[in-house]
Design an enzyme around this catalytic site. Structure first.
Site, mmCIF file in Angstrom:
data_model
loop_
_atom_site.group_PDB
_atom_site.id
_atom_site.type_symbol
_atom_site.label_atom_id
_atom_site.label_comp_id
_atom_site.label_asym_id
_atom_site.label_seq_id
_atom_site.Cartn_x
_atom_site.Cartn_y
_atom_site.Cartn_z
ATOM 1 N N SER A 45 73.808 61.157 48.727
ATOM 2 C CA SER A 45 74.717 61.640 49.774
ATOM 3 C C SER A 45 75.849 60.652 50.014
ATOM 4 O O SER A 45 76.888 61.009 50.589
ATOM 5 C CB SER A 45 73.944 61.863 51.080
ATOM 6 O OG SER A 45 73.170 60.722 51.421
ATOM 7 N N ASP A 83 67.567 57.332 45.322
ATOM 8 C CA ASP A 83 67.824 58.658 44.758
ATOM 9 C C ASP A 83 68.219 58.538 43.291
ATOM 10 O O ASP A 83 69.097 57.737 42.946
ATOM 11 C CB ASP A 83 68.984 59.322 45.512
ATOM 12 C CG ASP A 83 68.581 60.595 46.220
ATOM 13 O OD1 ASP A 83 67.492 61.120 45.947
ATOM 14 O OD2 ASP A 83 69.370 61.069 47.052
ATOM 15 N N LYS A 112 63.500 58.921 43.953
ATOM 16 C CA LYS A 112 63.374 60.305 44.407
ATOM 17 C C LYS A 112 64.029 61.232 43.398
ATOM 18 O O LYS A 112 65.125 60.950 42.911
ATOM 19 C CB LYS A 112 63.996 60.513 45.785
ATOM 20 C CG LYS A 112 63.850 61.951 46.307
ATOM 21 C CD LYS A 112 64.271 62.076 47.769
ATOM 22 C CE LYS A 112 65.752 62.063 47.971
ATOM 23 N NZ LYS A 112 66.462 63.212 47.316
ATOM 24 N N GLU A 114 64.912 65.425 42.529
ATOM 25 C CA GLU A 114 65.001 66.800 43.008
ATOM 26 C C GLU A 114 64.355 67.764 42.009
ATOM 27 O O GLU A 114 64.535 67.618 40.801
ATOM 28 C CB GLU A 114 66.473 67.202 43.212
ATOM 29 C CG GLU A 114 67.154 66.472 44.355
ATOM 30 C CD GLU A 114 68.560 67.017 44.625
ATOM 31 O OE1 GLU A 114 68.897 68.090 44.083
ATOM 32 O OE2 GLU A 114 69.298 66.371 45.381
ATOM 33 N N GLU A 181 63.957 70.230 52.005
ATOM 34 C CA GLU A 181 65.271 70.363 52.643
ATOM 35 C C GLU A 181 65.674 71.820 52.818
ATOM 36 O O GLU A 181 65.381 72.669 51.972
ATOM 37 C CB GLU A 181 66.335 69.634 51.804
ATOM 38 C CG GLU A 181 67.732 69.695 52.413
ATOM 39 C CD GLU A 181 68.736 68.796 51.732
ATOM 40 O OE1 GLU A 181 69.912 68.810 52.154
ATOM 41 O OE2 GLU A 181 68.362 68.059 50.799
#
Length: 263
Positions: A45, A83, A112, A114, A181
């Site tokens: 982000s 991330d 992390k 996704e 999320e």
């Protein structure tokens, strides 16, 4: 300083006190967050709130490593999550090579990734090679272009079943916790109850095992847009703007520096 969390202590929080996670991208803010947050996420982000891009996709591994080192320096007592950026885990071999870089070049405690069942094979390959992995299911920011925007998950029965399968697959692959999320609260609750590892929500209601927010959102520093799930705990942008405006006025009036601030 609170005792640093470990994978074991994080897993033990399942069904107990909710985990507090917040993003940070530098040593300054990481130091400020260390006392309150159980976990600090160096999120991709940063590509939006820090670099001003329209999405997270152009963040690079080199950037993530740089910012992760800064956060770890500022908050050495925090459990830090790095991330993995878009494109850095397209195959299990590429994922392992890049995760090894993160572990060798930073003190990060985990990475992390996704993805759900489709990424379970990669997660399993990483965890079997000594890489601690936090999963991420539900709305996936790195898929924003392929999905045509940020779309809330869990609205249909098919999505509900898919999310449950994703969570179970990521747990079975060896992840010690996961983020969920942009998911309907009732479905997120069901997901959290379906696995034995902590499920940390962002835009997923309060009946999960913890929460994460992007710090620039919750401090009111990022003004471009505010997701529905974000609570602003202060109007940081106005506070900063007012302070700099006051500084400018004092410089122009020659009232700063005063005697107090002069050698």
């Amino acid at each position: 300083m609170q005792k640093k969390m470990t994978i074991s202590s994080i897993k033990q929080r399942k069904g107990d006190r909710p985990l507090v996670m917040i993003t940070a991208y530098d040593a300054l803010f990481a130091k400020l967050f260390e006392a309150s947050a159980d976990m600090i996420l160096v999120g991709d982000s940063l590509n939006m709130s820090f670099a001003g891009k329209s999405d997270t996709l152009s963040a690079t591994l080199d950037q993530m490593i740089y910012h992760t080192n800064a956060v770890c320096k500022g908050a050495p007592g925090s459990f830090v999550v790095c991330d993995m950026p878009f494109g850095s885990y397209v195959t299990k071999e590429i994922a392992l090579a890049n995760a090894i870089r993160v572990f060798q070049e930073t003190p990060a405690d985990c990475i992390k990734i996704e993805g759900g069942a489709d990424k379970a094979g990669i997660v399993e390959y990483l965890t079997s090679n000594g890489i601690a992995v936090c999963g991420h299911i539900g709305l996936l920011p790195q898929s924003v272009r392929s999905e045509g925007g940020y779309k809330v998950k869990g609205k249909t029965e098919i999505e509900r079943v898919s999310l449950l399968e994703d969570a179970k697959a990521i747990e079975a692959a060896g992840a010690f916790c996961m983020v969920i999320e942009g998911t309907k609260a009732d479905v997120a609750k069901e997901v959290a109850e379906a696995v034995s590892i902590p499920v940390i929500g962002i835009g997923a209601g309060h009946e999960v095992d913890g929460q994460v927010l992007v710090f620039s959102d919750m401090l009111g520093l990022f003004e471009e847009f505010t997701p529905k799930f974000v609570k602003k705990y202060m109007d940081g942008a106005t506070l900063v703007r007012d302070a700099v405006s006051q500084y400018a006025k004092e410089v122009e009036a020659r009232t700063f520096p005063s005697e107090e601030h002069t050698y």
